[in-house]
Design a protein around this motif. Structure first.
Motif, PDB file in Angstrom:
ATOM      1  N   GLY A   1     -70.548  17.879  54.528  1.00 47.35           N
ATOM      2  CA  GLY A   1     -69.122  17.022  54.807  1.00 47.35           C
ATOM      3  C   GLY A   1     -69.136  16.302  56.098  1.00 47.35           C
TER       4      GLY A   1
ATOM      5  N   THR B   1     -57.356  13.481  55.595  1.00 48.97           N
ATOM      6  CA  THR B   1     -57.579  14.688  54.859  1.00 48.97           C
ATOM      7  C   THR B   1     -58.980  14.643  54.657  1.00 48.97           C
TER       8      THR B   1
ATOM      9  N   SER C   1     -62.658  16.899  53.311  1.00 48.18           N
ATOM     10  CA  SER C   1     -63.210  18.040  52.545  1.00 48.18           C
ATOM     11  C   SER C   1     -64.437  18.608  52.943  1.00 48.18           C
TER      12      SER C   1
ATOM     13  N   THR D   1     -67.738  21.087  51.521  1.00 46.25           N
ATOM     14  CA  THR D   1     -68.239  21.844  50.516  1.00 46.25           C
ATOM     15  C   THR D   1     -69.168  22.780  50.864  1.00 46.25           C
TER      16      THR D   1
ATOM     17  N   SER E   1     -56.323  23.731  51.213  1.00 44.10           N
ATOM     18  CA  SER E   1     -56.603  24.178  49.805  1.00 44.10           C
ATOM     19  C   SER E   1     -57.995  24.555  49.505  1.00 44.10           C
TER      20      SER E   1
ATOM     21  N   THR F   1     -64.949  24.540  47.763  1.00 40.32           N
ATOM     22  CA  THR F   1     -64.557  23.500  48.893  1.00 40.32           C
ATOM     23  C   THR F   1     -63.183  23.595  49.599  1.00 40.32           C
TER      24      THR F   1
ATOM     25  N   GLN G   1     -60.400  21.634  51.600  1.00 36.72           N
ATOM     26  CA  GLN G   1     -59.733  20.539  51.831  1.00 36.72           C
ATOM     27  C   GLN G   1     -58.679  20.827  52.877  1.00 36.72           C
TER      28      GLN G   1
ATOM     29  N   SER H   1     -55.673  18.692  55.219  1.00 28.02           N
ATOM     30  CA  SER H   1     -54.931  17.539  55.272  1.00 28.02           C
ATOM     31  C   SER H   1     -54.175  17.311  56.727  1.00 28.02           C
TER      32      SER H   1
END
Length: 120
Positions: A8, A17, A19, A21, A70, A81, A83, A85
């Motif tokens: 990432g 935001t 993400s 992985t 998330s 993954t 996420q 924000s």
């Protein structure tokens, strides 16, 4: 041999935001009763559990972060993954993915971790 590898961005601006992985090898993330976790460690502080996605795709999150996170998965790539924000500098940390096996307390396999810095 199970291996986990985080990937990432290293630097993120406040309010954005990002993400991350986690790519898993050696075991399918759909294998029964395994839980796949995200954990972080801010500089100079202890570990903080972020959340998990389990073998069935169900998720559970840290209540303190729940409104901003998330966790999802791509079973075709054997990846999950995170996420996050509305990030602030307080989200600067080394982020780890880790496996939680059935019938055992704690995480037994970890990725090496990846540093995410939040700065303008």
């Amino acid at each position: 041999q199970v291996q986990l590898q985080e990937s990432g961005p290293g630097l993120v601006k406040p309010s954005q935001t990002f993400s991350l992985t986690c790519t898993v090898s050696g075991l399918s993330i759909t294998s029964n009763f395994y839980y796949w976790n995200w954990i972080r460690q801010p500089p100079g502080k202890g570990l903080e559990w972020i959340g998990y996605i389990d073998y069935s795709g169900s998720t559970k999150y840290n209540p303190s972060l729940e409104s901003r996170i998330s966790i999802s998965r791509d079973t075709s790539k054997n990846q999950f993954t995170l996420q996050l924000s509305s990030v602030t500098p307080e989200d600067t940390a080394v982020y780890y993915c880790a496996r939680d096996p059935p019938g055992v307390t704690g995480w037994d396999y970890w990725g090496k971790g990846t540093l995410v810095s939040v700065s303008s």
